[in-house]
Design an enzyme around this catalytic site. Structure first.
Site, PDB file in Angstrom:
ATOM      1  N   GLY A 196      -6.192  63.951  62.825  1.00 17.84           N
ATOM      2  CA  GLY A 196      -6.633  65.315  63.054  1.00 17.84           C
ATOM      3  C   GLY A 196      -8.007  65.541  62.476  1.00 17.84           C
ATOM      4  CD  GLU A 236      -7.432  67.626  59.322  1.00 21.30           C
ATOM      5  OE1 GLU A 236      -8.523  68.179  59.080  1.00 21.30           O
ATOM      6  OE2 GLU A 236      -7.262  66.402  59.198  1.00 21.30           O
ATOM      7  CD1 TRP A 247     -13.441  59.890  48.737  1.00 21.44           C
ATOM      8  CD2 TRP A 247     -11.414  60.713  49.170  1.00 21.44           C
ATOM      9  NE1 TRP A 247     -13.250  59.873  50.104  1.00 21.44           N
ATOM     10  CE2 TRP A 247     -12.022  60.370  50.398  1.00 21.44           C
ATOM     11  CE3 TRP A 247     -10.119  61.258  49.187  1.00 21.44           C
ATOM     12  CZ2 TRP A 247     -11.378  60.549  51.634  1.00 21.44           C
ATOM     13  CZ3 TRP A 247      -9.489  61.436  50.411  1.00 21.44           C
ATOM     14  CH2 TRP A 247     -10.117  61.088  51.608  1.00 21.44           C
ATOM     15  CG  ASP A 255     -12.344  68.119  44.461  1.00 21.82           C
ATOM     16  OD1 ASP A 255     -12.914  68.320  43.364  1.00 21.82           O
ATOM     17  OD2 ASP A 255     -11.107  68.104  44.588  1.00 21.82           O
TER      18      ASP A 255
HETATM   19 ZN    ZN Z   1      -9.489  65.395  55.654  1.00 21.97          ZN
HETATM   20 CA    CA Z   2     -12.039  67.577  41.246  1.00 28.31          CA
END
Ligand code: ZN
Ligand code: CA
Length: 584
Positions: A196, A236, A247, A255
């Site tokens: 997806g 998603e 990551w 992130d």
């Molecule tokens: Zn993803």
């Molecule tokens: Ca983090």
């Protein structure tokens, strides 16, 4: 045109970027194309990156101002529409399977998932209830009755990309658009293991939403054997609400969420906790990496949590005007989309259908499969001009066609709430049992100006814009040839040019010779030209010629605009492998 060929002279040229029949490849480890599409979008429009950076800043300010605390306990309802892109197979998933996806999504986004107990003890206090609920729309953008599911018959369901989104789309500041497809093209142009992809907030509104493979949508029906537990959509939706992979899409990258420990990269399968302690450096993940987070690549049955930090980002995004995310859950939008808890009666059906097969010999039968959607039909009224019988009230009737020709079909599908009627013109193609041509050599150079020639036909099988056409812009000899405009807007389509039938009962070594001209375009895709032969009037086909890409090209040049071949840019192809049809 001069008589050049022993059996048939079919002079064709076509241009650019066309249909590609891809081989399956299972070596890619990318499972989600969200970041890839984001990077592509930024290349085309740098504003997309600016939008995202501004949203990051806005969310940070929102959280610093106590936005998360102010929103605590506020359940945000999101109206959802599923667009099922199908070609009549199992990818046309049931309403029950879609409802199963919604139900499971709502468990994950309220942390009511049974496997929440599997979150490692050390991460339990970090796990969050995002306080988001998803509901299928009951009113469409025009205020009409909907069950929240649109079904579109299209071959674009194979190797899908953003190209499926224009087939059916509702305003993305009012609905979460989800497109369900058969397979998704990977970054190498092949149908790989992409499950997806979503679009981050801040991108093009016309492509805003999520594309999912049907066999990873929900956990019943075609997704029953998947070990992803409907979590492809959970993942998603996380992206669609601004979350990055844990990551950070780079080795030990960020992130921008403080309570997801840095991770060296994606995890696959289901590692054993604790895993990769301080893999990114001293003190980075003293309790191991959070592979059970929905924003990792582990299998769905291994995943069980969003964090408080991730909830904060999603809450901030739902309070931002970027991509209209803050409009989705307003009371006025919930009323407008029928997701405010109101109970609606069932909708009237929307008629749709497909023949199987659609090319037949005279005297044989075609079964018509009902694909009507929205409200479930309770009665069917079919009209088959030229067929026997010429009408039916069965759901999936079988009709015999005794006379060669091209026939229309009409279906009216009804239930207690109403009805709808659909006519498809030129749908059924019936050929004579005996070949029309029995004098050889036979040739066709399209010089009469009538196209298609008598008893030939053009079939734009994918209902996509361009189809086989006559042209006088180029010819190997004479004035005319036939071509297909593939340089733009025809990707993944199938376009057929079907000849009349030939009588080989007295032909010992039939051959087909044709001239072609083709140039690769600068855009992606692997156009393919195939020649197929049928001894069943088109019910079943055998491939006798198959060329694509550089092998198909008759010039080394890559052409960025329309290709009009000159005299030296034509190649002859001889199909000497037709002996098997001698006597047919
Ligand atoms: Zn993803
Ligand atoms: Ca983090």
């Amino acid at each position: 045109m001069k008589k050049l060929f022993t059996l048939s002279s079919l002079v064709i040229f076509f241009v650019g970027d066309g249909y590609a029949q891809h081989d399956h490849q299972h070596t890619s480890e990318i499972k989600c194309l969200t970041q890839y599409y984001y990077e592509q979008a930024v290349k085309e429009n740098p504003q997309v990156a600016i939008n995202r950076n501004m949203l990051d800043y806005e969310v940070q300010r929102f959280l610093e101002d106590g936005g998360a605390e102010k929103n605590a306990g506020v359940i945000k309802v999101i109206p959802v529409v599923f667009h099922i892109i199908h070609e009549g197979g199992s990818e046309n998933i049931s309403k029950a399977q879609i409802q199963d996806q919604i139900n499971r999504l709502n468990l994950d986004f309220r942390r009511l998932n049974a496997d929440a107990a599997n979150t490692p003890t050390i991460f339990q206090s970090t796990a969050a209830d995002p306080e988001i609920e998803f509901r299928l729309a009951q009113l469409d953008p025009g205020g009409n009755c909907t069950d929240g599911i649109v079904r579109v018959f299209s071959h674009l369901t194979n190797n899908a990309r953003n190209n499926v989104k224009a087939l059916s789309y509702w305003p993305s500041n009012k609905y979460l658009n989800v497109w369900v497809v058969k397979s998704i093209e990977n970054t190498s142009g092949q149908a790989g293991v992409i499950l997806g992809f979503a679009q981050f907030p801040g991108g093009n509104a016309a492509t805003d939403g999520i594309v999912l493979r049907n066999d990873f949508t929900g956990a019943i029906g075609t997704a029953q054997s998947s070990n992803y537990a409907a979590r492809t959509m959970t993942h998603e939706v996380g992206h669609w609400l601004g979350l990055r992979h844990i990551w950070g899409d780079g080795a030990c990258d960020t992130d921008y969420v403080s309570d997801t420990p840095p991770a060296e990269g994606p995890h696959y399968g289901c590692p054993s906790h604790p895993y990769h302690i301080n893999q990114c450096g001293a003190g980075t993940s003293p309790n191991g990496e959070m592979f059970m987070n929905y924003m990792d690549y582990t299998i769905g049955t291994c995943q069980n949590m969003f964090t408080i930090g991730q909830k904060g980002v999603m809450t901030g995004v739902l309070n931002s005007s970027v991509s209209g995310r803050n409009n989705l859950w307003t009371s006025s939008n919930l009323a407008a989309t029928g997701t405010d808890g109101s109970v609606f009666p069932p909708c009237a059906p929307t008629a749709d259908f497909s023949p199987d097969p659609k090319y037949v010999c005279a005297g044989t039968s075609v079964t018509f499969n009902d694909f009507s959607w929205n409200g479930d039909p309770t009665s069917w009224d079919w009209q088959f001009p030229g067929g026997t019988p010429s009408s039916s009230t069965a759901q999936n009737p079988t009709i015999v066609y005794n006379t060669p020709g091209v026939y229309d079909v009409t279906l009216t599908a009804s239930n207690a709430s109403g009805s709808s009627t659909k006519t498809i013109t030129g749908l059924v193609r019936v050929s004579a049992n005996t070949g029309a041509v029995n004098i050889y050599p036979f040739q066709e150079g399209f010089e009469s100006g009538n196209f298609p020639p008598a008893d030939w036909f053009v079939d734009n099988e994918s209902f996509i814009t361009n189809e086989w056409e006559l042209t006088s812009l180029a010819a190997h000899s004479g004035a005319n040839s036939v071509y297909i405009q593939n340089a733009s807007g025809n990707t993944n389509g199938i376009d057929n040019l079907v000849t009349t039938t030939y009588d080989f009962s007295n032909v010992t070594n039939p051959q087909l010779i044709f001239w072609r001209a083709f140039a690769l375009s600068s855009s992606s895709g692997l156009p393919r030209l195939r020649v197929l032969v049928s001894t069943s009037c088109g019910n079943l086909w055998q491939v006798r010629y198959n060329k694509s890409g550089a092998t198909l090209a008759t010039t080394a040049s890559v052409i960025s605009s329309n290709f009009i071949p000159n005299a030296s840019q034509w190649d002859a192809d001889t199909l000497a492998n037709l002996t098997t049809y001698s006597g047919n």
